[in-house]
Design a protein around this motif. Structure first.
Motif, PDB file in Angstrom:
ATOM      1  N   SER A 340       0.819  -1.204   0.000  1.00  0.00           N
ATOM      2  CA  SER A 340       0.000   0.000   0.000  1.00  0.00           C
ATOM      3  C   SER A 340       0.854   1.256   0.000  1.00  0.00           C
ATOM      4  CB  SER A 340      -0.936  -0.007   1.215  1.00  0.00           C
ATOM      5  OG  SER A 340      -1.754   1.138   1.242  1.00  0.00           O
ATOM      6  N   ALA A 341       1.940   1.226   0.780  1.00  0.00           N
ATOM      7  CA  ALA A 341       2.844   2.378   0.837  1.00  0.00           C
ATOM      8  C   ALA A 341       3.507   2.621  -0.517  1.00  0.00           C
ATOM      9  CB  ALA A 341       3.898   2.161   1.918  1.00  0.00           C
ATOM     10  N   ILE A 342       3.887   1.548  -1.201  1.00  0.00           N
ATOM     11  CA  ILE A 342       4.507   1.684  -2.517  1.00  0.00           C
ATOM     12  C   ILE A 342       3.519   2.273  -3.530  1.00  0.00           C
ATOM     13  CG2 ILE A 342       5.468   0.381  -4.466  1.00  0.00           C
ATOM     14  CD1 ILE A 342       6.674  -1.553  -2.405  1.00  0.00           C
ATOM     15  N   ALA A 343       2.267   1.791  -3.510  1.00  0.00           N
ATOM     16  CA  ALA A 343       1.262   2.257  -4.461  1.00  0.00           C
ATOM     17  C   ALA A 343       0.956   3.742  -4.296  1.00  0.00           C
ATOM     18  CB  ALA A 343      -0.019   1.438  -4.306  1.00  0.00           C
ATOM     19  N   THR A 344       1.202   4.283  -3.110  1.00  0.00           N
ATOM     20  CA  THR A 344       0.968   5.707  -2.867  1.00  0.00           C
ATOM     21  C   THR A 344       1.767   6.593  -3.817  1.00  0.00           C
ATOM     22  OG1 THR A 344       0.532   5.272  -0.523  1.00  0.00           O
ATOM     23  CG2 THR A 344       1.122   7.519  -1.116  1.00  0.00           C
ATOM     24  N   LEU A 345       2.945   6.122  -4.241  1.00  0.00           N
ATOM     25  CA  LEU A 345       3.848   6.941  -5.044  1.00  0.00           C
ATOM     26  C   LEU A 345       3.484   6.989  -6.525  1.00  0.00           C
ATOM     27  CD1 LEU A 345       7.189   5.622  -3.476  1.00  0.00           C
ATOM     28  CD2 LEU A 345       5.874   7.660  -2.806  1.00  0.00           C
ATOM     29  N   GLY A 346       2.678   6.042  -7.005  1.00  0.00           N
ATOM     30  CA  GLY A 346       2.397   5.934  -8.432  1.00  0.00           C
ATOM     31  C   GLY A 346       1.876   7.191  -9.100  1.00  0.00           C
ATOM     32  N   PRO A 347       0.761   7.785  -8.612  1.00  0.00           N
ATOM     33  CA  PRO A 347       0.209   8.967  -9.285  1.00  0.00           C
ATOM     34  C   PRO A 347       1.155  10.162  -9.326  1.00  0.00           C
ATOM     35  CG  PRO A 347      -1.403   7.999  -7.788  1.00  0.00           C
ATOM     36  CD  PRO A 347      -0.103   7.321  -7.513  1.00  0.00           C
ATOM     37  N   LEU A 348       2.145  10.191  -8.444  1.00  0.00           N
ATOM     38  CA  LEU A 348       3.078  11.323  -8.427  1.00  0.00           C
ATOM     39  C   LEU A 348       3.878  11.405  -9.729  1.00  0.00           C
ATOM     40  CD1 LEU A 348       4.408  11.089  -4.753  1.00  0.00           C
ATOM     41  CD2 LEU A 348       2.449  12.381  -5.631  1.00  0.00           C
ATOM     42  N   PHE A 349       4.103  10.270 -10.379  1.00  0.00           N
ATOM     43  CA  PHE A 349       4.820  10.273 -11.650  1.00  0.00           C
ATOM     44  C   PHE A 349       3.987  10.939 -12.749  1.00  0.00           C
ATOM     45  CE2 PHE A 349       7.071   7.020  -9.318  1.00  0.00           C
ATOM     46  CZ  PHE A 349       8.388   7.209  -9.708  1.00  0.00           C
ATOM     47  N   LEU A 350       2.674  10.774 -12.701  1.00  0.00           N
ATOM     48  CA  LEU A 350       1.807  11.423 -13.684  1.00  0.00           C
ATOM     49  C   LEU A 350       1.806  12.937 -13.476  1.00  0.00           C
ATOM     50  CD1 LEU A 350      -1.199   8.926 -13.669  1.00  0.00           C
ATOM     51  CD2 LEU A 350       0.773   8.974 -15.201  1.00  0.00           C
ATOM     52  N   ILE A 351       1.835  13.346 -12.218  1.00  0.00           N
ATOM     53  CA  ILE A 351       1.902  14.781 -11.918  1.00  0.00           C
ATOM     54  C   ILE A 351       3.203  15.369 -12.452  1.00  0.00           C
ATOM     55  CG2 ILE A 351       2.003  16.480 -10.058  1.00  0.00           C
ATOM     56  CD1 ILE A 351       0.252  14.607  -8.384  1.00  0.00           C
ATOM     57  N   CYS A 352       4.308  14.673 -12.232  1.00  0.00           N
ATOM     58  CA  CYS A 352       5.607  15.157 -12.717  1.00  0.00           C
ATOM     59  C   CYS A 352       5.637  15.211 -14.239  1.00  0.00           C
ATOM     60  CB  CYS A 352       6.724  14.252 -12.206  1.00  0.00           C
ATOM     61  SG  CYS A 352       7.014  14.356 -10.426  1.00  0.00           S
ATOM     62  N   GLY A 353       5.097  14.182 -14.881  1.00  0.00           N
ATOM     63  CA  GLY A 353       5.104  14.146 -16.342  1.00  0.00           C
ATOM     64  C   GLY A 353       4.347  15.297 -16.958  1.00  0.00           C
ATOM     65  N   GLU A 354       3.168  15.601 -16.417  1.00  0.00           N
ATOM     66  CA  GLU A 354       2.384  16.705 -16.974  1.00  0.00           C
ATOM     67  C   GLU A 354       3.000  18.055 -16.607  1.00  0.00           C
ATOM     68  OE1 GLU A 354      -2.193  18.439 -17.066  1.00  0.00           O
ATOM     69  OE2 GLU A 354      -1.712  16.658 -15.878  1.00  0.00           O
ATOM     70  N   TRP A 355       3.621  18.150 -15.447  1.00  0.00           N
ATOM     71  CA  TRP A 355       4.249  19.408 -15.052  1.00  0.00           C
ATOM     72  C   TRP A 355       5.421  19.750 -15.965  1.00  0.00           C
ATOM     73  CZ3 TRP A 355       9.117  20.488 -12.618  1.00  0.00           C
ATOM     74  CH2 TRP A 355       9.257  21.813 -12.195  1.00  0.00           C
ATOM     75  N   LEU A 356       6.189  18.735 -16.351  1.00  0.00           N
ATOM     76  CA  LEU A 356       7.328  18.965 -17.238  1.00  0.00           C
ATOM     77  C   LEU A 356       6.903  19.151 -18.691  1.00  0.00           C
ATOM     78  CD1 LEU A 356       9.835  16.343 -15.780  1.00  0.00           C
ATOM     79  CD2 LEU A 356       9.944  18.842 -15.548  1.00  0.00           C
ATOM     80  N   HIS A 357       5.757  18.552 -19.069  1.00  0.00           N
ATOM     81  CA  HIS A 357       5.285  18.626 -20.459  1.00  0.00           C
ATOM     82  C   HIS A 357       3.787  18.962 -20.448  1.00  0.00           C
ATOM     83  CE1 HIS A 357       9.093  16.746 -21.595  1.00  0.00           C
ATOM     84  NE2 HIS A 357       8.869  15.848 -20.644  1.00  0.00           N
TER      85      HIS A 357
END
Length: 468
Positions: A340-357
């Motif tokens: 569960s703790a690991i899954a918490t981090l997943g959506p953060l990559f989508l936020i970073c991707g859209e923020w950079l592009h």
């Protein structure tokens, strides 16, 4: 099951060793094949559902001929009050997926009360086959959805049959549920790609392919049913355990605790369940979907997730087998907390991707690969191990029903997903994904707070187990 929480639970499996293949009963492989073909049909349909609904709702001249669609839209409006075609399609898809995971509760309740798991499975798979055939006819699509929900309800007993193949203290039980889950992952790779391709030709070809898969699944189940645990009237789940009309005190406490886990799991599942809903709408607008000069349909993201999920599933299975053998068995509850703790981090990559592009169709698919990888590692620890936990400690007389209650967390999660999908484009995308990550974090904190109580209610199965 005895009332002493420190004693070894009695066995309810009665599969002889001579019927094993690769260290597991033949019944597991029958259920593996059956669930695989069911998953082909279900995931193929769900991978195109939100896209099909969006396409359908954009053409009022078609919607007027779909029997029951107007009533379904009224129900969806009452739940979510969506604004726009995307929001309506996303929220309606979330509502449908929510009911899909609630339906097995009723079917399993009937199975526990005398129908039996095998008969329930045959009825469910037969109705599912009929429903997918009707989906090929657009006018009957809503009727087919209702039949689909009924069929899913009755076929929900398959998960309980997996656990019934093993003794309650058998270490292989958790492995069996992870193997069983791999059948879902394998077919979830193939079916979205095939259905997406067929859907570009005509939607009914995609639905016909799912109907063919259901026919194969039905034949697999019927031909291999003699390898499954026997059903007995009034005590179909545990034929070698005396029937008890009432649960003991410790069993009642376990039931309440398992229901609490359903609520906690519901928050943690949001990032994963969004993949077949708002994520597809978001991905169609933000991802670079051209690979090696070929533009992939957005529903192929579901297949991408399944490929990664299958790989990470095997890695998780191998890792815990290796760790348990080398350092001692880690409690299932602790494995779930880590996942569960690991899954918490997943959506953060989508936020970073859209923020950079931030531009349309500018986000690299590698950001998606990172999201799916982290998410699937987490889910590989929470879903199959959680199912095994429910199977092991649910009271015998209510075992099938409570295992189906486990999937209620996906029902609740999809209700929330539908609400979040209705907010797509109404709030900033970064906030949209942050809400998913925050929900998973709350789930992790809830599991951590429940860990001490779980140690008392769910005794470890081996003296070598670590008290983490």
């Amino acid at each position: 099951m005895t009332t002493n929480p420190t004693s070894t639970p009695p066995s309810h499996a009665h599969t002889p060793a001579s019927t094993e293949i690769w260290g597991h009963p033949k019944g597991l492989w029958v259920l593996f094949g059956t669930e695989g073909w069911l998953s082909f049909a279900q995931y193929g349909m769900l991978s195109i559902l939100v896209l099909y609904l969006k396409d359908l709702l954009q053409h009022p001249e078609r919607t007027q001929y779909v029997i029951g669609l107007r009533s379904l839209l009224v129900i969806n409006q009452a739940f979510y009050n969506p604004n726009g075609v995307d929001a309506t399609a996303g929220s309606l898809s979330g509502l449908i997926m929510a009911v899909i995971f609630a339906a097995p509760f009723l079917g399993s309740f009937i199975a526990d009360r005398g129908l039996g798991r095998t008969r329930s499975g045959v009825i469910g798979i037969t109705i599912l086959t009929l429903s997918f055939c009707l989906m090929a006819v657009e006018s009957f699509f809503v009727i087919a959805l209702w039949l689909f929900l009924i069929g899913v309800g009755f076929s929900g007993s398959l998960k309980a049959q997996v656990g019934a193949l093993y003794k309650l203290d058998d270490r292989r039980r958790s492995d069996a549920y992870q193997i069983y889950s791999q059948s879902i992952q394998i077919m979830a790779i193939i079916s979205p790609l095939l259905c997406a391709f067929l859907g570009t030709i005509a939607w009914y070809w995609a639905f016909l392919s799912t109907a063919c898969a259901m026919i194969i699944g039905l034949l697999c189940y019927i031909m291999g049913h003699h390898y499954l645990p026997l059903d007995e009237q009034k005590n179909v789940s545990f034929p070698d355990i005396p029937i008890k009309s009432r649960c003991s005190k410790i069993e009642k406490q376990r039931i309440f605790f398992l229901m609490w886990l359903v609520v906690v799991f519901a928050l943690g599942v949001l990032p994963n369940q969004e993949i077949m809903d708002g994520y597809l709408l978001w991905g169609g607008e933000h991802y670079q979907l051209t690979v090696l000069g070929v533009t992939c349909p957005v529903s192929s993201l579901v297949s991408l997730d399944s490929v990664i999920s299958m790989i990470t599933g095997f890695i998780v299975l191998w890792f815990w087998q290796w760790y348990d053998h080398r350092y001692g068995i880690v409690r299932d509850m602790m494995k779930i907390i880590i996942g569960s703790a690991i899954a918490t981090l997943g959506p953060l990559f989508l936020i970073c991707g859209e923020w950079l592009h931030p531009g349309a169709h500018q986000v690299s698919l590698w950001w998606g690969v990172a999201f799916h990888t982290i998410n699937d590692i987490g889910c590989g620890m929470t879903f199959p191990i959680g199912m095994a936990l429910f199977s092991r400690y649910a009271p015998p007389q209510h075992n099938t029903t409570l295992i189906s209650c486990f999937t209620l967390h996906i029902f609740i999660g999809n209700l929330l997903v539908g609400k979040l999908a209705a907010m797509l484009h109404q709030i900033p995308d970064s906030l949209f994904w942050l809400l998913h990550s925050g929900a998973a974090l709350l789930s992790t904190l809830g599991l951590l707070a429940s860990n001490r109580l779980s140690q008392r209610l769910f005794p470890t199965d081996s003296p070598k187990a670590q008290r983490l």
